[in-house]
Design a protein around this motif. Structure first.
Motif, PDB file in Angstrom:
ATOM      1  N   ASP A 230       0.804  -1.179  -0.089  1.00 47.67           N
ATOM      2  CA  ASP A 230      -0.021   0.237  -0.054  1.00 47.67           C
ATOM      3  C   ASP A 230       0.835   1.247  -0.064  1.00 47.67           C
ATOM      4  OD1 ASP A 230      -2.240  -1.649  -0.038  1.00 47.67           O
ATOM      5  OD2 ASP A 230      -2.689  -1.247   2.291  1.00 47.67           O
ATOM      6  N   ARG A 385      -4.636  -7.277  -1.742  1.00 47.50           N
ATOM      7  CA  ARG A 385      -5.014  -6.619  -0.511  1.00 47.50           C
ATOM      8  C   ARG A 385      -6.279  -7.064   0.202  1.00 47.50           C
ATOM      9  NH1 ARG A 385      -6.071  -1.910  -2.704  1.00 47.50           N
ATOM     10  NH2 ARG A 385      -3.964  -1.339  -3.095  1.00 47.50           N
ATOM     11  N   GLN A 386      -7.218  -7.371  -0.855  1.00 43.89           N
ATOM     12  CA  GLN A 386      -8.458  -8.000  -0.521  1.00 43.89           C
ATOM     13  C   GLN A 386      -8.364  -9.234   0.121  1.00 43.89           C
ATOM     14  OE1 GLN A 386     -11.687  -7.518  -3.287  1.00 43.89           O
ATOM     15  NE2 GLN A 386     -11.373  -5.250  -3.274  1.00 43.89           N
ATOM     16  N   ARG A 388      -5.701 -10.665   1.495  1.00 47.50           N
ATOM     17  CA  ARG A 388      -4.885 -10.780   2.674  1.00 47.50           C
ATOM     18  C   ARG A 388      -5.685  -9.953   4.032  1.00 47.50           C
ATOM     19  NH1 ARG A 388       1.108  -9.423   0.597  1.00 47.50           N
ATOM     20  NH2 ARG A 388       1.408 -11.492  -0.198  1.00 47.50           N
ATOM     21  N   ASN A 389      -6.983  -9.334   3.665  1.00 50.33           N
ATOM     22  CA  ASN A 389      -7.768  -8.745   4.715  1.00 50.33           C
ATOM     23  C   ASN A 389      -8.863  -9.933   4.936  1.00 50.33           C
ATOM     24  OD1 ASN A 389      -6.586  -6.214   5.069  1.00 50.33           O
ATOM     25  ND2 ASN A 389      -7.564  -5.273   3.458  1.00 50.33           N
ATOM     26  N   GLY A 390      -8.794 -10.885   4.433  1.00 47.13           N
ATOM     27  CA  GLY A 390      -9.687 -12.228   4.821  1.00 47.13           C
ATOM     28  C   GLY A 390     -10.967 -12.156   3.932  1.00 47.13           C
ATOM     29  N   ALA A 418      -3.508 -15.348   4.277  1.00 48.18           N
ATOM     30  CA  ALA A 418      -4.625 -15.141   4.514  1.00 48.18           C
ATOM     31  C   ALA A 418      -5.502 -16.228   5.476  1.00 48.18           C
ATOM     32  CB  ALA A 418      -6.065 -14.516   3.666  1.00 48.18           C
ATOM     33  N   GLU A 421      -3.491 -16.476   9.138  1.00 44.99           N
ATOM     34  CA  GLU A 421      -3.896 -15.789   9.926  1.00 44.99           C
ATOM     35  C   GLU A 421      -5.184 -16.066  10.575  1.00 44.99           C
ATOM     36  OE1 GLU A 421      -3.779 -11.812   8.750  1.00 44.99           O
ATOM     37  OE2 GLU A 421      -1.591 -11.907   7.967  1.00 44.99           O
TER      38      GLU A 421
END
Length: 446
Positions: A230, A385-386, A388-390, A418, A421
């Motif tokens: 980012d 990004r999406q 890794r944000n679950g 993802a 985590e």
């Protein structure tokens, strides 16, 4: 009425040696005859086949293995060689005749030309007269139409012709570029095979499929490695703002980069955004035209931040819903000056991704991004990004107008991160806690 064929003994050297000079025939089928022209020294093999109306067509196949010549199966033929050559020759000639029944026999070049015309006609009907001619014409012209493959007749096309062409592509081409070239060529050939199927061999679709197949199993490209953190995305946007102001883009360049970064959409989708596609906290991104025969919604709703909405406000206020959202200035040469001077002419939508190439190079340099970073990295970054944000894989695929299978194939490491985590949160202690008595250590006495 045709005369009855007199069969001659042609099978061996000794049999042919006893024949008088002249032409002697032996039937291979009711309509195909193998001939032998006896000369003073040796002889030649001939073939003739029935054309209808009591007419035959005749051609020479090669030299007979008479005398001291040893048969090589190419120029010097035994009787068995001549039989096989005659069958192949007649089959090929009849295929030529069939292919030319309704006009010129289709070639690879004609197939590509027809495909490009049809593709560009669809684009004009869809996007209007200002539609781009696309990159397919450039790729096929540069890598196929300039090669010997272009002159090949479709009815005589072999798998080896296609595989030889594929192996001859430059090793400097990126794997994705090679894949696009091959997909374009395959689509052109398959369209021609469908259109001219009455004039082509039944196995032509299989020839196209096998001839353009990869020579070995290709390892899927790990696209998540092309994703940017980012912090790099923010630097790229700041660099876009600097280049925009320095080169007088009036915010057009910045808005394009912001939308590409925020949505992860392809350039071909973003350029079709209309003013009416900007809604509260989201953009209704037009779906791509990829996927033949696939039914899907016309738009995908993508949530964006307030900062993106603020950046778009200047090109939304006071404009009609159907107008293009992202535009840029077009320039023309002012002939009133001695030197070439380009001045602004009119505004219009972005047309091709190549329009972003030059300013993007400046953005990469100014933002100190890795050399070779392409605008498509913004799409990779959005997907990673999406993940890794679950967000679920199916949702990420839907938001980026692609398939869950494609996401799983090319972004596997981001999915694993993802899931790792998430699974870490499910880890609980399983061993019983130690009691205070277990922790007492007795003192050594004396």
């Amino acid at each position: 009425m045709a005369k009855t064929l007199t069969e001659a003994a042609l099978t061996t050297r000794n049999a042919r040696a006893g024949l008088p000079q002249g032409v002697h025939w032996r039937g291979l089928s009711p309509d195909v005859h193998l001939g032998y022209r006896k000369q003073k020294r040796g002889g030649r093999w001939l073939v003739r086949w029935y054309q209808g109306d009591q007419k035959y067509k005749q051609e020479t196949l090669g030299t007979a293995d008479d005398g001291k010549l040893e048969a090589d199966g190419v120029a010097c033929l035994t009787f068995e060689h001549a039989k096989a050559a005659a069958a192949r020759h007649v089959s090929a000639k009849r295929a030529d005749d069939l292919a030319a029944i309704d006009g010129p026999a289709p070639t690879v070049r004609l197939a590509i030309d027809a495909y490009l015309v049809a593709q560009e006609t669809r684009e004009v009907a869809r996007d209007g007269e200002k539609a781009s001619r696309g990159d397919a014409r450039l790729r096929l012209t540069r890598h196929v139409l300039s090669s010997p493959l272009a002159g090949k007749m479709l009815h005589s096309l072999k798998e080896s012709d296609l595989s030889k062409w594929r192996d001859g592509l430059s090793s400097e081409l990126a794997a994705t570029t090679v894949r696009r070239i091959i997909n374009d060529l395959k689509a052109a050939l398959n369209a021609a095979a469908t259109k001219d199927r009455a004039r082509l061999p039944a196995e032509i679709p299989l020839i196209i499929k096998n001839g353009l197949a990869a020579s070995q199993a290709e390892t899927p490209t790990a696209r998540d490695k092309s994703a940017l953190p980012d912090s790099d995305i923010r630097r790229a946007i700041m660099a876009a703002a600097t280049v925009d102001e320095r080169e007088g883009w009036d915010g057009d360049l910045l808005r394009l980069v912001v939308v590409l970064s925020a949505t992860g959409a392809r350039f071909s989708q973003v350029k079709r955004l209309a003013v009416g596609d900007v809604q509260q906290n989201r953009l209704m991104v037009p779906t791509s035209h990829k996927g033949r025969g696939v039914k899907k919604a016309s738009h995908s709703a993508v949530r964006v931040g307030a900062d993106v909405m603020t950046a778009l406000r200047p090109v939304v206020a006071g404009r009609r819903p159907g107008e293009p959202l992202l535009e840029r200035w077009r320039h023309k040469q002012d002939k009133g000056h001695e030197k070439a001077v380009w001045v602004r002419d009119s505004r219009g939508p972005w047309v091709t991704a190549s329009e972003l190439s030059r300013p993007w190079a400046e953005i990469v340099k100014l933002a100190e991004l890795p050399a070779g970073t392409v605008p498509y990295a913004l799409r990779h970054s959005s997907i990673v990004r999406q993940l890794r944000n679950g967000l679920p894989v199916r949702l990420v695929a839907a938001l980026h107008d692609t398939s869950a299978r494609m996401i799983e194939t090319h972004y596997s490491s981001a999915i694993i991160d993802a899931l790792d985590e998430l699974s870490a949160g499910a880890v609980v202690p399983l061993m019983p806690p130690e009691s205070d008595d277990d922790k007492v250590v007795p003192l050594r006495v004396g």
